[in-house]
Design a protein around this motif. Structure first.
Motif: not given
Length: 255
Positions: A211-237
């Protein structure tokens, strides 16, 4: 089925279930294995590792890095940290060394192929280093540990193959905590529309026609038991991102 055969099947099943149960209930327990070192490598890591880290992969963690076989997990294991210690009490310390996975590789029934620096750091003393390095392969025990970079935030490195605005490829540096990055989203910061990216190899994530414009990259952090959390950066590209540049996400992850 004869009684002895029934007993053998029961014992084998019991041992398997005990092993499985221990691995699930004791994630911090050590696993027994073997480790080698690159015999002709530089003291630090390689710049051509399968994870796609490049020169960063040779120097991260002071050069205490390793290739992994099964633990590479098709690139999912890139950036994970492990405590590795050899088991010969004549030469090896109880602490061992903490390594970062930056490459894929397997030796003679090994889980790790360490940089020479990391291999040597398993020794008790400088004199012991001269004894274990010539061995080439040693018995070890290892466990997954949290990656910690106190002075660094998670960082996005734009690959040299990228071409704004037609193609974007990047690697995530300073993966922190004890979780895997199992998915990555690229989001528009104006319309908040997100798309899942492809892991092309190792730790490299890509997309065509970003996409055009500033970009945000979100990461899904997961463990083996299925627990997962989306991490949202403070700063954008920024919109005018360039190949070869790095962008600080502004966040750290503790667990």
């Amino acid at each position: 089925m004869a009684p002895l055969q029934v007993l053998s099947v029961f014992v084998a099943s019991f041992i398997f279930m005990q092993t499985l149960g221990n691995s699930q209930t004791c994630p911090d327990c050590f696993v027994h294995s073997r480790a080698a070192h690159y015999p002709n490598s530089e003291e630090k890591g390689t710049e051509t590792g399968s994870c796609g880290f490049g020169t960063f992969g040779a120097t991260i963690n002071g050069g205490d890095v390793s290739a992994a076989s099964e633990l590479y997990r098709n690139g999912l294991g890139c950036g994970a940290c492990y405590q590795v210690r050899c088991t010969d009490s004549n030469y090896c310390s109880a602490k061992g060394v903490t390594i970062v996975v930056t490459d894929q590789g397997a030796g003679d029934r090994t889980d790790f192929i360490l940089s020479q620096r990391a291999f040597a750091r398993m020794a008790q003393t400088t004199d012991a280093v001269t004894s274990i390095l010539p061995l080439g392969v040693v018995d070890i025990e290892y466990r997954r540990v949290s990656c910690s970079y106190p002075d660094k935030n998670i960082t996005i490195n734009i690959e040299e193959s990228s071409n704004n605005p037609h193609y974007l490829a990047f690697v995530i540096w300073y993966q922190q905590g004890k979780r895997d990055i199992t998915a990555v989203q690229l989001c528009e910061t104006q319309n908040f529309v997100c798309k899942l990216l492809d892991r092309t190899h190792g730790a490299v994530w890509t997309t065509t026609s970003p996409p055009r414009g500033p970009l945000q990259i979100r990461m899904l952090l997961s463990v083996d038991d299925g627990d997962a959390t989306w991490v949202v950066p403070v700063s954008n590209i920024p919109e005018n991102w360039k190949a070869g540049d790095t962008y600080d996400s502004g966040i750290q992850v503790d667990e």
